[in-house]
Write an enzyme that holds these catalytic residues in place. Structure first.
Site, PDB file in Angstrom:
ATOM      1  N   THR A  93       2.314 -35.719 -55.236  1.00 15.02           N
ATOM      2  CA  THR A  93       0.888 -35.390 -55.078  1.00 15.02           C
ATOM      3  C   THR A  93       0.043 -36.642 -54.849  1.00 15.02           C
ATOM      4  O   THR A  93      -0.823 -36.665 -53.981  1.00 15.02           O
ATOM      5  CB  THR A  93       0.376 -34.656 -56.340  1.00 15.02           C
ATOM      6  OG1 THR A  93       1.229 -33.540 -56.594  1.00 15.02           O
ATOM      7  CG2 THR A  93      -1.047 -34.177 -56.158  1.00 15.02           C
ATOM      8  N   GLU A 111       0.620 -16.971 -50.987  1.00 15.45           N
ATOM      9  CA  GLU A 111      -0.190 -17.837 -50.124  1.00 15.45           C
ATOM     10  C   GLU A 111      -0.068 -17.435 -48.654  1.00 15.45           C
ATOM     11  O   GLU A 111      -1.038 -17.521 -47.896  1.00 15.45           O
ATOM     12  CB  GLU A 111       0.233 -19.298 -50.332  1.00 15.45           C
ATOM     13  CG  GLU A 111      -0.123 -19.797 -51.735  1.00 15.45           C
ATOM     14  CD  GLU A 111       0.298 -21.237 -51.992  1.00 15.45           C
ATOM     15  OE1 GLU A 111       0.932 -21.865 -51.101  1.00 15.45           O
ATOM     16  OE2 GLU A 111      -0.014 -21.744 -53.080  1.00 15.45           O
ATOM     17  N   PHE A 164     -10.874 -31.542 -61.588  1.00 17.56           N
ATOM     18  CA  PHE A 164     -11.018 -31.967 -60.192  1.00 17.56           C
ATOM     19  C   PHE A 164     -11.262 -30.803 -59.232  1.00 17.56           C
ATOM     20  O   PHE A 164     -11.282 -30.989 -58.019  1.00 17.56           O
ATOM     21  CB  PHE A 164      -9.773 -32.750 -59.747  1.00 17.56           C
ATOM     22  CG  PHE A 164      -8.470 -32.007 -59.924  1.00 17.56           C
ATOM     23  CD1 PHE A 164      -8.046 -31.062 -58.984  1.00 17.56           C
ATOM     24  CD2 PHE A 164      -7.660 -32.256 -61.019  1.00 17.56           C
ATOM     25  CE1 PHE A 164      -6.856 -30.376 -59.130  1.00 17.56           C
ATOM     26  CE2 PHE A 164      -6.461 -31.571 -61.187  1.00 17.56           C
ATOM     27  CZ  PHE A 164      -6.061 -30.624 -60.243  1.00 17.56           C
ATOM     28  N   LYS A 217      -4.156 -30.909 -44.287  1.00 21.79           N
ATOM     29  CA  LYS A 217      -5.493 -30.986 -44.888  1.00 21.79           C
ATOM     30  C   LYS A 217      -6.478 -31.746 -43.978  1.00 21.79           C
ATOM     31  O   LYS A 217      -6.074 -32.414 -43.035  1.00 21.79           O
ATOM     32  CB  LYS A 217      -5.378 -31.638 -46.271  1.00 21.79           C
ATOM     33  CG  LYS A 217      -4.593 -30.784 -47.281  1.00 21.79           C
ATOM     34  CD  LYS A 217      -4.630 -31.404 -48.681  1.00 21.79           C
ATOM     35  CE  LYS A 217      -3.884 -30.536 -49.697  1.00 21.79           C
ATOM     36  NZ  LYS A 217      -3.990 -31.088 -51.084  1.00 21.79           N
ATOM     37  N   ASN A 252      -4.744 -36.027 -49.617  1.00 21.12           N
ATOM     38  CA  ASN A 252      -3.290 -36.254 -49.631  1.00 21.12           C
ATOM     39  C   ASN A 252      -2.531 -35.497 -48.529  1.00 21.12           C
ATOM     40  O   ASN A 252      -1.369 -35.145 -48.687  1.00 21.12           O
ATOM     41  CB  ASN A 252      -2.705 -36.014 -51.031  1.00 21.12           C
ATOM     42  CG  ASN A 252      -2.861 -34.579 -51.491  1.00 21.12           C
ATOM     43  OD1 ASN A 252      -3.386 -33.746 -50.773  1.00 21.12           O
ATOM     44  ND2 ASN A 252      -2.378 -34.294 -52.690  1.00 21.12           N
ATOM     45  N   HIS A 299      -0.644 -29.620 -48.032  1.00 13.71           N
ATOM     46  CA  HIS A 299      -0.368 -28.714 -49.153  1.00 13.71           C
ATOM     47  C   HIS A 299       0.948 -28.016 -48.875  1.00 13.71           C
ATOM     48  O   HIS A 299       1.259 -27.708 -47.732  1.00 13.71           O
ATOM     49  CB  HIS A 299      -1.464 -27.652 -49.293  1.00 13.71           C
ATOM     50  CG  HIS A 299      -1.025 -26.472 -50.121  1.00 13.71           C
ATOM     51  ND1 HIS A 299      -1.092 -26.473 -51.486  1.00 13.71           N
ATOM     52  CD2 HIS A 299      -0.441 -25.294 -49.767  1.00 13.71           C
ATOM     53  CE1 HIS A 299      -0.586 -25.327 -51.943  1.00 13.71           C
ATOM     54  NE2 HIS A 299      -0.183 -24.591 -50.923  1.00 13.71           N
ATOM     55  N   ARG A 334       8.501 -29.382 -49.917  1.00 13.40           N
ATOM     56  CA  ARG A 334       7.998 -30.226 -51.018  1.00 13.40           C
ATOM     57  C   ARG A 334       8.640 -31.623 -50.951  1.00 13.40           C
ATOM     58  O   ARG A 334       7.983 -32.626 -51.210  1.00 13.40           O
ATOM     59  CB  ARG A 334       8.285 -29.577 -52.378  1.00 13.40           C
ATOM     60  CG  ARG A 334       7.584 -28.227 -52.605  1.00 13.40           C
ATOM     61  CD  ARG A 334       6.103 -28.330 -52.852  1.00 13.40           C
ATOM     62  NE  ARG A 334       5.743 -29.116 -54.014  1.00 13.40           N
ATOM     63  CZ  ARG A 334       4.493 -29.201 -54.486  1.00 13.40           C
ATOM     64  NH1 ARG A 334       3.501 -28.535 -53.906  1.00 13.40           N
ATOM     65  NH2 ARG A 334       4.226 -29.943 -55.526  1.00 13.40           N
ATOM     66  N   TYR A 376      -7.222 -21.992 -54.170  1.00 14.74           N
ATOM     67  CA  TYR A 376      -6.861 -22.898 -55.278  1.00 14.74           C
ATOM     68  C   TYR A 376      -7.337 -22.361 -56.634  1.00 14.74           C
ATOM     69  O   TYR A 376      -7.570 -23.137 -57.568  1.00 14.74           O
ATOM     70  CB  TYR A 376      -7.425 -24.298 -55.027  1.00 14.74           C
ATOM     71  CG  TYR A 376      -6.565 -25.176 -54.124  1.00 14.74           C
ATOM     72  CD1 TYR A 376      -5.254 -25.498 -54.482  1.00 14.74           C
ATOM     73  CD2 TYR A 376      -7.051 -25.705 -52.938  1.00 14.74           C
ATOM     74  CE1 TYR A 376      -4.454 -26.315 -53.682  1.00 14.74           C
ATOM     75  CE2 TYR A 376      -6.260 -26.529 -52.129  1.00 14.74           C
ATOM     76  CZ  TYR A 376      -4.971 -26.825 -52.511  1.00 14.74           C
ATOM     77  OH  TYR A 376      -4.184 -27.643 -51.723  1.00 14.74           O
ATOM     78  N   ARG A 432       3.244 -37.786 -47.359  1.00 17.20           N
ATOM     79  CA  ARG A 432       2.118 -38.350 -48.109  1.00 17.20           C
ATOM     80  C   ARG A 432       2.183 -39.881 -48.160  1.00 17.20           C
ATOM     81  O   ARG A 432       1.150 -40.558 -48.089  1.00 17.20           O
ATOM     82  CB  ARG A 432       2.053 -37.737 -49.505  1.00 17.20           C
ATOM     83  CG  ARG A 432       1.414 -36.328 -49.462  1.00 17.20           C
ATOM     84  CD  ARG A 432       1.602 -35.570 -50.747  1.00 17.20           C
ATOM     85  NE  ARG A 432       0.735 -34.384 -50.825  1.00 17.20           N
ATOM     86  CZ  ARG A 432       0.903 -33.401 -51.706  1.00 17.20           C
ATOM     87  NH1 ARG A 432       1.897 -33.460 -52.597  1.00 17.20           N
ATOM     88  NH2 ARG A 432       0.093 -32.366 -51.717  1.00 17.20           N
TER      89      ARG A 432
HETATM   90  P1  ATP Z   1      -0.942 -28.989 -53.224  1.00 14.75           P
HETATM   91  O1  ATP Z   1      -1.122 -27.798 -54.151  1.00 14.75           O
HETATM   92  O2  ATP Z   1      -2.197 -29.387 -52.487  1.00 14.75           O
HETATM   93  O3  ATP Z   1       0.255 -28.840 -52.345  1.00 14.75           O
HETATM   94  P2  ATP Z   1       0.419 -30.385 -55.297  1.00 14.75           P
HETATM   95  O4  ATP Z   1       1.129 -29.092 -55.512  1.00 14.75           O
HETATM   96  O5  ATP Z   1       1.243 -31.598 -55.025  1.00 14.75           O
HETATM   97  O6  ATP Z   1      -0.608 -30.279 -54.103  1.00 14.75           O
HETATM   98  P3  ATP Z   1      -1.321 -29.666 -57.469  1.00 14.75           P
HETATM   99  O7  ATP Z   1      -1.056 -30.061 -58.862  1.00 14.75           O
HETATM  100  O8  ATP Z   1      -1.071 -28.250 -57.058  1.00 14.75           O
HETATM  101  O9  ATP Z   1      -0.551 -30.684 -56.504  1.00 14.75           O
HETATM  102  O10 ATP Z   1      -2.845 -30.021 -57.161  1.00 14.75           O
HETATM  103  C1  ATP Z   1      -3.541 -29.446 -56.050  1.00 14.75           C
HETATM  104  C2  ATP Z   1      -4.378 -30.496 -55.376  1.00 14.75           C
HETATM  105  O11 ATP Z   1      -5.400 -30.890 -56.263  1.00 14.75           O
HETATM  106  C3  ATP Z   1      -3.627 -31.777 -55.039  1.00 14.75           C
HETATM  107  O12 ATP Z   1      -3.044 -31.747 -53.767  1.00 14.75           O
HETATM  108  C4  ATP Z   1      -4.713 -32.822 -55.102  1.00 14.75           C
HETATM  109  O13 ATP Z   1      -5.374 -32.939 -53.859  1.00 14.75           O
HETATM  110  C5  ATP Z   1      -5.649 -32.284 -56.136  1.00 14.75           C
HETATM  111  N1  ATP Z   1      -5.381 -32.946 -57.409  1.00 14.75           N
HETATM  112  C6  ATP Z   1      -4.347 -32.731 -58.251  1.00 14.75           C
HETATM  113  N2  ATP Z   1      -4.410 -33.510 -59.327  1.00 14.75           N
HETATM  114  C7  ATP Z   1      -5.536 -34.238 -59.169  1.00 14.75           C
HETATM  115  C8  ATP Z   1      -6.178 -35.243 -59.949  1.00 14.75           C
HETATM  116  N3  ATP Z   1      -5.678 -35.646 -61.126  1.00 14.75           N
HETATM  117  N4  ATP Z   1      -7.323 -35.772 -59.458  1.00 14.75           N
HETATM  118  C9  ATP Z   1      -7.844 -35.372 -58.289  1.00 14.75           C
HETATM  119  N5  ATP Z   1      -7.277 -34.429 -57.494  1.00 14.75           N
HETATM  120  C10 ATP Z   1      -6.151 -33.877 -57.938  1.00 14.75           C
HETATM  121 MG    MG Z   2       0.090 -27.262 -55.736  1.00 13.29          MG
END
Ligand code: ATP
Ligand code: MG
Length: 137
Positions: free
Chosen positions: A91, A126, A57, A9, A112, A115, A85, A49, A102
């Site tokens: 996350t 994806e 968010f 990212k 973070n 992805h 993962r 996304y 992370r």
């Molecule tokens: P990614 O999809 O980026 O790999 P992830 O699978 O760990 O991350 P997801 O639940 O898919 O987490 O959320 C996607 C992205 O949205 C997260 O990486 C984070 O940057 C953002 N995000 C998720 N939850 C929150 C939150 N509560 N507040 C702010 N940003 C959030």
């Molecule tokens: Mg995700």
């Protein structure tokens, strides 16, 4: 052999830790099958996304993902999706286990560092989103 999508990212690209993150993958049996550095626009980041479109968010997520270039990769290896993962960590970096990407390179739940696809089904979607077949080698 599985394939999964990884994105370094904008925060991690900006910090200059692309190489350190790629080393985590290669040192743990994940091969880089495809890779490119791109600047996402709003439409592309929002489309990628789209599953989060209704989340509070979403706006911040899209604005963060378009704030600078990202590195998009296809990782390949045994259990590539779950292994990636695990290497990424939780996350929220504050909850990420010690030694994960992370925990070591991310600042906040928005910024973070990486992805990773969260299922094999999403990995296939994806990968197609970013790469054509002849770019995955
Ligand atoms: P990614 O999809 O980026 O790999 P992830 O699978 O760990 O991350 P997801 O639940 O898919 O987490 O959320 C996607 C992205 O949205 C997260 O990486 C984070 O940057 C953002 N995000 C998720 N939850 C929150 C939150 N509560 N507040 C702010 N940003 C959030
Ligand atoms: Mg995700």
């Amino acid at each position: 052999m599985e394939q999964t999508l990884s994105i370094i990212k904008p925060d991690a690209v900006q910090k200059g830790v692309i190489g350190k993150i790629i080393d985590r993958f290669e040192s743990n049996g994940l091969r880089i099958a495809a890779m490119k550095k791109v600047q996402l626009d709003e439409k592309t980041a929002g489309g990628f996304y789209a599953v989060h479109a209704e989340r509070p968010f979403f706006g911040e997520l899209v604005s963060f993902m378009t704030s600078g270039p990202v590195v998009v990769m296809v990782l390949e290896g045994e259990n590539a999706m779950a292994k990636n993962r695990d290497l990424m960590g939780a996350t929220n970096p504050k909850e990420a286990a010690a030694g994960t990407i992370r925990a070591d390179f991310a600042e906040s739940i928005d910024a973070n560092a990486v992805h990773g696809s969260d299922s094999l089904e999403n990995a296939a979607i994806e990968i197609k989103f970013f790469f054509s077949e002849n770019e995955v080698l």
